[in-house]
Design an enzyme around this catalytic site. Sequence first.
Site, PDB file in Angstrom:
ATOM      1  CB  SER A  84       0.058 -39.976  17.310  1.00  0.00           C
ATOM      2  OG  SER A  84      -0.194 -41.248  17.131  1.00  0.00           O
ATOM      3  CG  HIS A 233       2.171 -41.499  12.563  1.00  0.00           C
ATOM      4  ND1 HIS A 233       0.759 -40.838  12.609  1.00  0.00           N
ATOM      5  CD2 HIS A 233       2.588 -41.667  13.974  1.00  0.00           C
ATOM      6  CE1 HIS A 233       0.401 -40.981  13.760  1.00  0.00           C
ATOM      7  NE2 HIS A 233       1.494 -41.288  14.578  1.00  0.00           N
TER       8      HIS A 233
END
Length: 251
Positions: A84, A233
Site C-alpha cells: 500500500s 487489501h
Amino acid sequence: MQLNFKQVGEGTPLIILHGLFGSLDNWMTFARAIAAKRTVYLVDQRNHGGSPHAMDHHYEAMADDLEVFFQSHQIEEADIIGHSMGGKTAMQFACEHPEKVKQLVVVDIAPKEYPVHHQLIIEALEAIDLSAIKSRGQADEQMSKLIEDFGVRQFLLKGLARGPEGFRWKFNLEVIKDQIENIVVPLDSQSHFDGPSVFIRGARSNYILEEDFDGILRQFPHASFETIAEAGHWIHAEKPQAFLEVISKYL
C-alpha cells in the site's frame, strides 16, 4: 532521518515497507518465514511505529529516508517489498535509484491516483479519548461506534502504545490527517523502473484493477501480475501461505 527497524535472518538483503497506519510488526511473521536465506530489514516509515515524527509526509521524503537507510546499513542492492503506502514508497525509490533495487514487489497498490478514503478511520481514531481510557478494550469499544470491522480495529489498535503518561498513538495522526492527500497522489507519470517487478493484488480488493495493468506496464515495463484468491487489501495477513508461495516464485 534514521528509521526504526528490526533485522532477522542472513543472506540477500530484503527490505519490507508497511502501509498507512501500520508498522514493521505487521510483517514480522512473514519475515521469519522467509528469513532462512535472507537478511530481512523490517522498516518503520516516518511518522509510524518507532521512527521519528516529521512535518513532511510525502513519497519523495519517504524515498529519501530509504536512501539514507541503504547508506547507513551499507546496502548496495536489495529486494524491496512494499504494501500500500509502502508500495508507493518502493516504486518512488526504484524509479529514483534503479541500480539499488534487485527485485521490486508491490503489494496491492498501483502508481495511479486514489480518492481520499481514510476519513472514517481518522475520525474514529480522533474520537478515542486517550486521556480517559485505561485499556485497549476501552479504545476498541469507542472505535467500534464508527468502525464495525473487528479486523480493521485490531490493525489500528496495534498503533496504540502505553507509556508512563498513558496511551498514545505511535503514528503521527496530526500530520497524517493534515497531509492525507499526499498518500493518494499518483507516481510522476514520467517516472519508470526497467528492472524486474511484480504487482500482487487481492481478489477481493479494488486497489489494483485489470484496467490498471496497462498504466503499470508503461512505468514498469517488466512487471508481472499475481492475484491471490479470497484475499483483500491486507494479503500477507489474510492469506499468509498463498502470499509466501507467490513471493517465493520471484525472490
